[in-house]
Scaffold this active site. Structure first.
Site, PDB file in Angstrom:
ATOM      1  N   LYS A   1      39.061  54.401  36.201  1.00  0.00           N
ATOM      2  CA  LYS A   1      38.082  55.456  35.978  1.00  0.00           C
ATOM      3  C   LYS A   1      38.132  56.498  37.088  1.00  0.00           C
ATOM      4  CE  LYS A   1      33.814  55.027  37.390  1.00  0.00           C
ATOM      5  NZ  LYS A   1      32.744  55.895  37.897  1.00  0.00           N
ATOM      6  N   ASN A   2      38.159  56.045  38.336  1.00  0.00           N
ATOM      7  CA  ASN A   2      38.076  56.972  39.462  1.00  0.00           C
ATOM      8  C   ASN A   2      39.362  57.756  39.697  1.00  0.00           C
ATOM      9  OD1 ASN A   2      35.397  56.364  39.958  1.00  0.00           O
ATOM     10  ND2 ASN A   2      35.884  54.745  41.421  1.00  0.00           N
TER      11      ASN A   2
ATOM     12  N   CYS B   1      21.809  59.833  43.487  1.00  0.00           N
ATOM     13  CA  CYS B   1      21.951  58.870  42.404  1.00  0.00           C
ATOM     14  C   CYS B   1      21.294  57.581  42.846  1.00  0.00           C
ATOM     15  CB  CYS B   1      23.425  58.647  42.066  1.00  0.00           C
ATOM     16  SG  CYS B   1      24.342  57.836  43.371  1.00  0.00           S
TER      17      CYS B   1
ATOM     18  N   ARG C   1      24.447  61.544  47.753  1.00  0.00           N
ATOM     19  CA  ARG C   1      25.865  61.806  48.027  1.00  0.00           C
ATOM     20  C   ARG C   1      26.079  63.314  47.922  1.00  0.00           C
ATOM     21  NH1 ARG C   1      29.234  57.606  44.426  1.00  0.00           N
ATOM     22  NH2 ARG C   1      27.614  57.946  42.863  1.00  0.00           N
TER      23      ARG C   1
ATOM     24  N   ASP D   1      32.514  49.401  46.263  1.00  0.00           N
ATOM     25  CA  ASP D   1      32.415  49.148  44.830  1.00  0.00           C
ATOM     26  C   ASP D   1      32.638  47.679  44.463  1.00  0.00           C
ATOM     27  OD1 ASP D   1      31.717  51.706  44.186  1.00  0.00           O
ATOM     28  OD2 ASP D   1      33.656  52.287  43.370  1.00  0.00           O
TER      29      ASP D   1
ATOM     30  N   ARG E   1      29.651  52.766  31.933  1.00  0.00           N
ATOM     31  CA  ARG E   1      30.183  53.902  32.679  1.00  0.00           C
ATOM     32  C   ARG E   1      31.513  53.552  33.352  1.00  0.00           C
ATOM     33  NH1 ARG E   1      27.312  55.121  37.152  1.00  0.00           N
ATOM     34  NH2 ARG E   1      28.817  56.800  37.379  1.00  0.00           N
TER      35      ARG E   1
END
Length: 421
Positions: free
Chosen positions: A22-23, A120, A125, A308, A400
Site C-alpha cells: 500500500k505505502n 489522525c 503528522r 507499523d 485501508r
C-alpha cells in the site's frame, strides 16, 4: 458496516501470499501525474486507500481504472488534456496520503491546491517538511481556507535538509525535484523500501535519481517524463503481520512473496521470541513455539523496527512467557489498541511512550473496537489466540491496509469471518 468475528484456538498452518505494498502504491499512483499518457501498474492491492487515491486522480481529470477478472491487480492511470490541480477536503480527510499529489502537480502544471490533511488517530503528522522542500525548489506557498496553494512558473534545483525524517515528505519533494531545472540534493531522507521503490519507478519514467534508500538523495532534473509499466513490490507490513499470526498461534506458515531484507528488524525480533525463520521459495517460513519468549522493542525509522508493526508485536507479547517493554518513538498516540487488549485479558501498563506488557497464559474473546489500521490488525491477531469469540467492530480501518486478510487467515485454518454489524 461490517465486523469480523474470530473464534480462537486454531494453529495456523500452510502457505499464504503477500499482496502489493500500500505505502508504495499510493505515491506511485500519484507519480503518474508527472507524464502524459497511460501508466500501467501491476500487483496493486485492492484497498480502501488505493480506491481513494484513484478517486483523487479522477477528480483532477485523469482516466483511472482497475482491470477486471484474472488481472484485477492491474491499475491504469491516464493523464491527458486539461487537469484540475486540486485535491478536495472530502477526499484528503479520509486519507492523508492524498497530499502526495502536491509535488507532482506543482512540478508539472505549475500550480496545486491541496487540502491540509490535519492529524489522525495515531497523532498529528504535519506537512511542514513537504512545504519546506517545495519552497527550497522555488515554489510559492500560501495557506488559505484550509488548503495549501503552491505555485511556480518552474521549479529550480536546490538543497533540502529535512528537520525530521519523513517518508511522504521525502517522496513528495523527490517527485517535485525530478522536473526541476538543475540539481537537487535532499538530506536526512527517509530510507524506507517504499522510497526506493518510488525512485525506481521515476527512473523508469526517465528521471535521474541516485541515493534512494540512503539518507542523501541527489536528483538531476529533466525536461519531461514518460508513462511507465511497473509491478508494485510486496507489502512488508502485511508480511510481518502474517508472520506474527503464525507466531501467536504456535503455527507453521510459509509467507510467500516477501523481500527478507525489508523485514530484518522484524525477523530478528521474531527469532528472539523463539520462532524459527528460514527463507524458502521466495518467502519466509515461520515455525513458532507454543509460548513465545518476551522481547523488548523500540520503534524507529527504517531500518529499525517499524512503528507499523508495533501493535502486532504487542499482541504477541500479551501471551509471552515474561515481561516486555515496548517503546513507541515515532507517533505520540499509538497505544490506542491497549484498552481493547485489556478487554481481552492482557496485562499492559502505559508509561508515557512506553508500554510494559506482562504475558498472561490465556486471552479471552471479547467485543472490541478497532481504532486505527494497525490496531485493528493487533486485535485480529489477539483473537486468533484468545479462548472464545472476539467480535471486532469498525474494521473499515483494517480495509485501508490489508487486502482480504480474513480470507488469507481462514485459508491457513483460522476460524474467522466477516459479517454485517
Amino acid at each position: 458496516m461490517d465486523k469480523i468475528i474470530v473464534k480462537g484456538g486454531h494453529r495456523l498452518v500452510g502457505e499464504v501470499s503477500v499482496s502489493g505494498a500500500k505505502n508504495a502504491a499510493l505515491p506511485i499512483l500519484a507519480s503518474a501525474l508527472l507524464a502524459d499518457g497511460k501508466s500501467v501498474y501491476r500487483n496493486v492491492p485492492d484497498l480502501a486507500d488505493v480506491k481513494t487515491m484513484l478517486k483523487v486522480l479522477g477528480t483532477m481529470g485523469c482516466g483511472t481504472g482497475r482491470l477486471d477478472g484474472a488481472r484485477s491487480d492491474v491499475c491504469e492511470v491516464e493523464v491527458h488534456g486539461p487537469i484540475t490541480p486540486e485535491a478536495p477536503y472530502d477526499l484528503v480527510k479520509t486519507m492523508r496520503a492524498s497530499v502526495l499529489v502536491l509535488g507532482p502537480l506543482v512540478a508539472r502544471f505549475g500550480r496545486a491546491r491541496v487540502s491540509m490533511p490535519g492529524g489522525c488517530a495515531i497523532g498529528a503528522r504535519p506537512i511542514d517538511q513537504h512545504l519546506k522542500g517545495l519552497k527550497a525548489l522555488g515554489a510559492d506557498i500560501h495557506l488559505t481556507e484550509g488548503y495549501v496553494e503552491a505555485t511556480a512558473k518552474h521549479l529550480t534545483g536546490g538543497t533540502v535538509n529535512f528537520d525530521v525524517i519523513t517518508v511522504t515528505g521525502t517522496e513528495n519533494v523527490m517527485m517535485a525535484a525530478v522536473l526541476a531545472r538543475g540539481r537537487s540534493v535532499l538530506e536526512n531522507c527517509a530510507r524506507e523500501p517504499e522510497v526506493e521503490e518510488l525512485a525506481r519507478v521515476l527512473n523508469k519514467m526517465g528521471a535521474r535519481i541516485e541515493g534512494a534508500g540512503t539518507s542523501v538523495i541527489t536528483i538531476e532534473g529533466v525536461e519531461a517524463l514518460k508513462p511507465v509499466e511497473h509491478a508494485i513490490l510486496p507489502d512488508r507490513i502485511e508480511a510481518g503481520t502474517l508472520m506474527v499470526a503464525a507466531a501467536i498461534t504456535g503455527g507453521e506458515v510459509l509467507v510467500k512473496r516477501v523481500v527478507p531484507e525489508h523485514l530484518e528488524a522484524v525477523i530478528l525480533k521474531l527469532r528472539e521470541t523463539g520462532c524459527t525463520l528460514t527463507t524458502e521459495d521466495g518467502g519466509i517460513r515461520v515455525k513458532a513455539p507454543q509460548v513465545p519468549h518476551s522481547v523488548d522493542v523500540k520503534t524507529t525509522e527504517h531500518p529499525g523496527f517499524p512503528t507499523d508493526m508495533q501493535a502486532q508485536l504487542m499482541g504477541l507479547m500479551t501471551v509471552a512467557d515474561g515481561t516486555s517493554v515496548i517503546s513507541e518513538r515515532i507517533f505520540e498516540n499509538r497505544f490506542m489498541h491497549v484498552p481493547e487488549l485489556h478487554r481481552m485479558g492482557a496485562d499492559i501498563t502505559i508509561q508515557g511512550h512506553t508500554a510494559v506488557v506482562k504475558g498472561v497464559r490465556t486471552l479471552s474473546g471479547a467485543p472490541v473496537m478497532a481504532t486505527d489500521l494497525r490496531a485493528s490488525a493487533s486485535l485480529v491477531l489477539a483473537g486468533l489466540r484468545a479462548e472464545g469469540k472476539t467480535d471486532i467492530q469498525r474494521i473499515y480501518h483494517l480495509d485501508r491496509g490489508y487486502e482480504r486478510l480474513e480470507q488469507k487467515l481462514r485459508a491457513l485454518g483460522a476460524d474467522i469471518q466477516r459479517v454485517k454489524a
